[in-house]
Design a protein around this motif. Structure first.
Motif, PDB file in Angstrom:
ATOM      1  N   UNK A 186      11.872   7.221  -2.962  1.00 44.15           N
ATOM      2  CA  UNK A 186      11.258   6.023  -3.518  1.00 44.15           C
ATOM      3  C   UNK A 186      12.045   4.790  -3.063  1.00 44.15           C
ATOM      4  N   UNK A 232       7.755  -7.046   4.252  1.00 42.95           N
ATOM      5  CA  UNK A 232       7.256  -8.287   3.645  1.00 42.95           C
ATOM      6  C   UNK A 232       8.283  -9.412   3.695  1.00 42.95           C
ATOM      7  N   UNK A 242      -6.523  -3.245   7.204  1.00 44.55           N
ATOM      8  CA  UNK A 242      -6.483  -2.124   8.127  1.00 44.55           C
ATOM      9  C   UNK A 242      -6.695  -0.820   7.393  1.00 44.55           C
ATOM     10  N   UNK A 287       5.716   7.418   6.866  1.00 41.01           N
ATOM     11  CA  UNK A 287       5.350   6.057   6.501  1.00 41.01           C
ATOM     12  C   UNK A 287       4.369   5.498   7.527  1.00 41.01           C
ATOM     13  N   UNK A 305       1.561 -10.876   1.220  1.00 40.23           N
ATOM     14  CA  UNK A 305       1.651  -9.515   1.740  1.00 40.23           C
ATOM     15  C   UNK A 305       0.363  -8.778   1.380  1.00 40.23           C
ATOM     16  N   UNK A 329      -1.354  -2.670  -0.577  1.00 43.07           N
ATOM     17  CA  UNK A 329      -1.447  -1.344   0.065  1.00 43.07           C
ATOM     18  C   UNK A 329      -2.113  -0.349  -0.876  1.00 43.07           C
ATOM     19  N   UNK A 336      -6.999  -5.655   2.679  1.00 45.11           N
ATOM     20  CA  UNK A 336      -5.962  -4.734   2.207  1.00 45.11           C
ATOM     21  C   UNK A 336      -5.574  -3.736   3.296  1.00 45.11           C
ATOM     22  N   UNK A 337      -4.394  -3.133   3.095  1.00 45.12           N
ATOM     23  CA  UNK A 337      -3.930  -2.105   4.016  1.00 45.12           C
ATOM     24  C   UNK A 337      -4.240  -0.769   3.352  1.00 45.12           C
ATOM     25  N   UNK A 338      -5.133  -0.005   3.956  1.00 48.11           N
ATOM     26  CA  UNK A 338      -5.607   1.223   3.332  1.00 48.11           C
ATOM     27  C   UNK A 338      -5.003   2.421   4.046  1.00 48.11           C
ATOM     28  N   UNK A 361       4.195   7.636  -2.906  1.00 49.72           N
ATOM     29  CA  UNK A 361       5.591   7.198  -3.039  1.00 49.72           C
ATOM     30  C   UNK A 361       6.160   6.811  -1.676  1.00 49.72           C
ATOM     31  N   UNK A 410       4.606   5.933   0.978  1.00 46.11           N
ATOM     32  CA  UNK A 410       3.926   4.757   1.534  1.00 46.11           C
ATOM     33  C   UNK A 410       4.154   3.527   0.675  1.00 46.11           C
ATOM     34  N   UNK A 411       4.781   3.714  -0.462  1.00 46.21           N
ATOM     35  CA  UNK A 411       5.022   2.628  -1.418  1.00 46.21           C
ATOM     36  C   UNK A 411       3.754   1.801  -1.650  1.00 46.21           C
ATOM     37  N   UNK A 413       8.479   8.333 -12.160  1.00 39.62           N
ATOM     38  CA  UNK A 413       8.713   6.953 -12.589  1.00 39.62           C
ATOM     39  C   UNK A 413       7.879   5.963 -11.813  1.00 39.62           C
ATOM     40  N   UNK A 414       6.696   6.375 -11.431  1.00 37.79           N
ATOM     41  CA  UNK A 414       5.860   5.510 -10.592  1.00 37.79           C
ATOM     42  C   UNK A 414       4.561   5.124 -11.300  1.00 37.79           C
ATOM     43  N   UNK A 418       3.844   2.449 -12.398  1.00 36.73           N
ATOM     44  CA  UNK A 418       3.441   1.076 -12.075  1.00 36.73           C
ATOM     45  C   UNK A 418       2.413   1.042 -10.937  1.00 36.73           C
ATOM     46  N   UNK A 419       2.209   2.153 -10.259  1.00 26.36           N
ATOM     47  CA  UNK A 419       1.144   2.195  -9.242  1.00 26.36           C
ATOM     48  C   UNK A 419      -0.199   2.232  -9.968  1.00 26.36           C
ATOM     49  N   UNK A 473       0.177  -4.589  -9.581  1.00 30.17           N
ATOM     50  CA  UNK A 473       1.485  -5.137  -9.993  1.00 30.17           C
ATOM     51  C   UNK A 473       1.808  -6.336  -9.120  1.00 30.17           C
TER      52      UNK A 473
END
Lengths: 558, 310, 131
Positions: free
Chosen positions: B13, B24, B89, B109, C3, C6, C33-35, C52, C54-55, C83-84, C86-87, C130
């Motif tokens: 994470x 960014x 994208x 990623x 930004x 995602x 958006x970035x998909x 996770x 790809x955040x 703990x994610x 927030x996504x 978020x």
């Protein structure tokens, strides 16, 4: 089709008519700038003999029951026998589905159509980790011959025709069906029905593939060969445009891509050494029925004519049965709305008319609640009654192909055929359907059409009643049919029992044999049948094949 | 700095969030880069490049699965072209690496080519450093070999694998000048298709003209079926040994460190100049004059240069 | 420069009907958006792992097979474990209204049923992601 001087008279009066209407339009413009069909094609205000002047009746239409079959595959169509009213059903356990089949037969359904759950369609037993939450959801769960015996309990397999929506593991389910029949004392040569067995459209649109293209094509041609000898009345494939259309294609794409898939199967079978007239009569098709009545009718007629030409000219078929395109139709699931679901009854009625006026051989009508959940018994009955009303009350079955000669319908038929030909040429250029799928060409075309359609709805350029116009505040229906999670648990318990109760040495032996055959080139069907009879599970059998053949990797096209 | 602690312990994470930060240019990103530089430089970076549809992602997937048998930690950066029209994208490379997302020793990623303030190559190089510190022993960077910044990315890899498919005759002619030079391993994927041998011969012929010390080999593969994968790994190893033996490995790293510094200078100079109000208005004014043919663009350019104070 | 948001677009379970997922992927792309599209047959573990690494800011899932009651809560649970939470986790597909409260309870932030315009989904994401 018309005399020259008469045509020029028509031309003159058409000019006159255009002048009058354009003056009219200056004062009062039409409701829309562009009138579009369900597939987004522009439609003219008027069609006249000029639109079909090039049609030669004998060449383009001919008599029903003869080449090029534009007007239908039987000479007297529904005056002889109505289409088969075949309702796709199946959910939860074999026991419950068996009850639904018996109910449907009592209500006048003339053929069975089995829906399998996703784990079955993808070759996983109910206790596989990927089956979690999916067992019995979109169809019945079949893990072994045991379940199949229950599914058809009390249904005489020499009397009904059964269609099975199964693709990647089609050979396994067909083998189970043959084995059940044997136990009923019915020999394989008396069995009538269809397996979908169309892997290419799984890659394109429906997603229940297992193996890569090459071994999949081999399994399909093995089935063609086996059935031509052992199960001669069985339709070995149902080449499906239905899902291509549901994925968002236009009507012409539905015809073009489906027939291109058909060409690929014929080529594969010929390459495997089969003679075209030995297997082609058992090829069948499966199309969609959407709301644009005339476009849909034209679509079926165009598909029939084009397939006849392909079989005759491209593959040199001699048997008329190889050239006549027989098809099943299902009304369009994606046209149904979750809003005001009763409106769906009307949509399905229009689609039923389209399929019947287009000359379908069998029909499934969707239930009004399918955009919400699995259909309830009441909804299924209404859907079946819709077919019966069209058959017995509407009068459209009294004569063959009643819309032939309509300037609009004939010119639409020509247009769809011409567009489909273009798609097929493009696919030929890319090296055939399997390559075109690999390259993502077909998926991209469909996705472009789907996205365009979605945008038309969102900009209110296309009106969907109850969804983007004429909405009401409504309470969503409750008490929808739901499959309990206990179904999955029960299936798991049954599997444990099965594995403890059967002769595991025999199972292992047949699986080893099957593996050898998969690695070689002999026909796999007899070996699958042997394995099935020892109560080897669907998951065990497909695992052997996965080990040998590998798994298909999806082309991502968005 | 919690994230940095996490990163050093190999927390996924934390690594993911830090890459986002770099992408960014969130405040503090430079501090992160300064901090991690010291501990980076251990991973071996493999570039995978080639035309669209060559099967790069599938090949990467198979190569990584093979390397994972040695229990080495692997990271993949998959770069996808951004839609030129919307700025958004769809990144779809991951789909071909789906089984890898269950392997705890693999980190994947996806990156789009737009929306990187400092340019894609800078962001990618920084992401490589982060994944290096995260503990990846091999880092794969997969990208379509078009566009300047993508070529730069590939150039910064230790070994670059060029993926081709049969029947690309004309394409090979077109790209030979640029991209052929940067390939260390050549792969003809989908080698079961017609024309594979011809394509191989064509590439080999072009490689014969090259006078570089290391002679790349051309390997045949059918990545979907896992065919030819071990051969390619051996070839990557052969190149790696060559780099180490000849000290090229060190030499390349000097080159790319220098390039990195130069890039940072260039980028910051550009930023400074064009974010300066006085210069912006001077530029606007002179542009008008150039259009009216009152002065020429050279004079205008040098006038502006004179007023720049760094 | 803002930004891009995602989003991971994914199809959990065995359901192969991806028209909806692909249409929404395109619509999100066109909204800038970035998909990240992961395609068919994704397990909850695969989806959360991908999210996770790809955040992503959003996980958008589409499911038509009726397995939502099992798969969506599982995804929510795994997100919590990591703990994610927030996504922003959303779902769409053939999901009966009566199932929705339970899904929301489990941690899904919104469910979009058939007929929802893509613009509504875009708007929901923009307003709820978020910051």
């Amino acid at each position: 089709m018309f005399e020259k001087d008469k045509l020029s008279n028509i031309e003159n009066s058409l000019d006159e008519y255009e002048k009058v209407t354009s003056k009219l339009l200056e004062k009062r413009p039409e409701r829309r700038e562009d009138f579009i069909s369900g597939s987004g094609d522009s439609i003219k205000n008027l069609y006249t003999p000029l639109d079909i002047e090039k049609i030669d009746y004998s060449e383009s239409l001919g008599m029903p029951g003869s080449y090029p079959y534009t007007r239908g595959v039987q000479p007297n169509m529904y005056r002889g026998k109505l289409w088969t009213m075949r309702m796709y059903a199946g959910f939860a356990t074999a026991e419950e589905s068996n009850k639904r089949y018996k109910y449907l037969v009592e209500q006048g359904s003339s053929g069975l159509s089995v829906a399998f759950d996703l784990p079955t369609q993808i070759g996983y037993d109910s206790d596989h980790s990927l089956a979690e939450g999916e067992v019995g959801k979109v169809g019945v769960a079949i893990d072994s011959l045991k379940d199949m015996e229950v599914l058809f309990d009390g249904i005489p397999l020499d009397k009904v025709s059964t269609s099975m929506t199964i693709n990647a593991p089609a050979g396994v389910l067909l083998a189970m069906y043959i084995a059940v029949a044997e136990k009923q004392g019915v020999s394989a040569d008396k069995l009538r029905g269809t397996i979908q067995n169309d892997i290419l459209k799984e890659y394109i649109a429906r997603g229940t593939y297992i193996f890569p293209t090459e071994p999949s094509m081999r399994l399909i041609t093995d089935i063609f060969e086996y059935c031509s000898k052992e199960v001669p009345k069985w339709n070995t494939i149902s080449i499906s445009g239905y899902h291509i259309r549901e994925a968002g294609s236009t009507a012409s794409q539905e015809v073009g891509f489906t027939l291109a898939d058909g060409i690929a199967y014929v080529e594969a079978a010929i390459k495997a050494g089969l003679k075209v007239d030995d297997f082609a009569p058992r090829l069948s098709f499966f199309f969609n029925a959407h709301n644009d009545l005339f476009e849909e009718i034209a679509k079926y007629r165009a598909a029939r004519r084009l397939w006849a030409k392909i079989m005759k000219d491209r593959f040199g078929a001699k048997n008329p049965k190889s050239m006549s395109l027989k098809f099943h139709t299902q009304t369009g699931g994606s046209t149904l709305t979750a809003q005001q679901p009763d409106n769906n009854i009307v949509r399905v009625a229009i689609q039923t008319l389209a399929a019947v006026l287009g000359g379908t051989q069998s029909l499934h009508t969707n239930s009004r609640d399918e955009a919400l959940a699995l259909p309830s018994v009441d909804s299924v009955r209404i859907a079946l009654r819709t077919q019966q009303i069209v058959a017995h009350e509407s009068g459209v079955t009294n004569t063959v192909d009643p819309l032939a000669g309509s300037f609009f319908v004939e010119s639409m038929t020509d247009k769809i055929e011409a567009e489909a030909v273009k798609y097929i040429q493009k696919i030929d250029d890319l090296g055939g359907a399997p390559k075109a799928i690999d390259d993502g060409y077909i998926q991209r075309e469909i996705m472009d059409a789907a996205y365009k359609y979605q945008k038309e709805i969102e900009s209110n350029d296309r009106i969907i009643v109850g969804m983007n116009q004429f909405q009401i505040e409504e309470e969503r229906p409750t008490g929808l049919l739901k499959v309990d999670l206990s179904v999955g648990e029960n299936q798991k318990l049954k599997l444990v029992e099965l594995r403890n109760g059967r002769d595991n040495v025999a199972v292992e032996k047949t699986l080893v044999e099957l593996r050898k055959v998969c690695e070689g080139s002999e026909n796999v069907m007899p070996y699958i049948l042997d394995a099935v009879k020892t109560y080897a599970t669907l998951g065990e059998i497909t695992q052997v094949m996965r080990d040998v053949f590998g798994e298909y990797q999806q082309s991502v096209i968005i | 700095m919690d994230l940095l602690q996490g990163l050093k312990k190999g927390n996924k994470r934390a690594a993911a969030k830090l890459i986002t930060m770099i992408e960014n240019r969130t405040e503090g990103y430079q501090d992160v880069l300064k901090e991690i530089h010291k501990s980076s430089g251990k991973a071996y970076v493999i570039g995978i490049t080639g035309p669209p549809g060559a099967g790069k992602s599938t090949l990467t997937d198979k190569l990584v699965k093979e390397i994972r048998k040695q229990d080495k930690k692997v990271a993949i950066i998959a770069i996808d072209p951004t839609s030129p029209f919307s700025g958004g994208s769809i990144l779809g490379d991951r789909i071909r690496m789906n089984d890898l997302s269950l392997d705890p020793g693999v980190f994947i990623r996806s990156m789009g080519t737009r929306g990187h303030l400092g340019g894609l190559s800078v962001a990618t190089k920084s992401a490589i450093k982060i994944l290096d510190v995260y503990g990846a022993e091999y880092i794969f960077v997969e990208t379509v070999g078009v566009g300047q910044s993508e070529i730069e990315i590939v150039k910064s890899a230790d070994t670059t694998v060029m993926v081709m498919v049969p029947g690309l005759g004309d394409d090979i002619q077109a790209i030979k000048a640029g991209i052929m030079e940067i390939g260390d391993v050549f792969v003809i994927n989908k080698a079961d298709r017609d024309g594979a041998n011809r394509t191989r011969a064509e590439i080999e012929m072009m490689l014969d003209f090259s006078n570089s010390e290391f002679k790349p080999a051309v390997k045949m593969a059918v990545a979907v079926d896992g065919k030819g994968i071990n051969d390619i790994i051996d070839e990557i190893e052969r190149h790696k040994e060559y780099l180490i033996k000849t000290d090229k490995y060190h030499h390349n790293r000097v080159t790319s460190a220098r390039e990195e510094i130069v890039e940072i200078i260039k980028e910051n100079i550009t930023d400074k100049i064009f974010n300066d109000h006085l210069i912006s208005s001077q530029l606007a004014e002179l542009t008008q004059k150039v259009v009216k043919r009152e002065i020429d663009p050279y004079t205008a350019g040098f006038n502006i240069l004179k007023s720049i104070k760094l | 420069m803002d930004r891009p948001i995602r989003v991971l677009v994914s199809k959990p379970g065995l359901d192969g009907h991806d028209r909806g997922a692909k249409v929404i992927a395109r619509a999100l792309r066109d909204a800038g958006m970035e998909v990240i599209y992961t395609g068919l047959r994704q397990t909850p573990e695969q989806i959360v792992n991908a999210a996770i690494q790809e955040d992503v800011d959003v996980i958008a899932t589409s499911i038509l097979s009726g397995a939502h009651g099992t798969l969506l809560p599982k995804i929510a649970e795994l997100l919590k474990e990591q703990g994610a939470e927030d996504i922003l986790f959303i779902g769409g597909g053939v999901i009966p209204d009566e199932d929705i409260p339970e899904l929301i309870e489990s941690g899904v932030k919104a469910i979009f049923t058939p007929g929802t315009p893509t613009s509504e989904t875009v708007e929901f994401i923009v307003n709820n992601v978020r910051k």
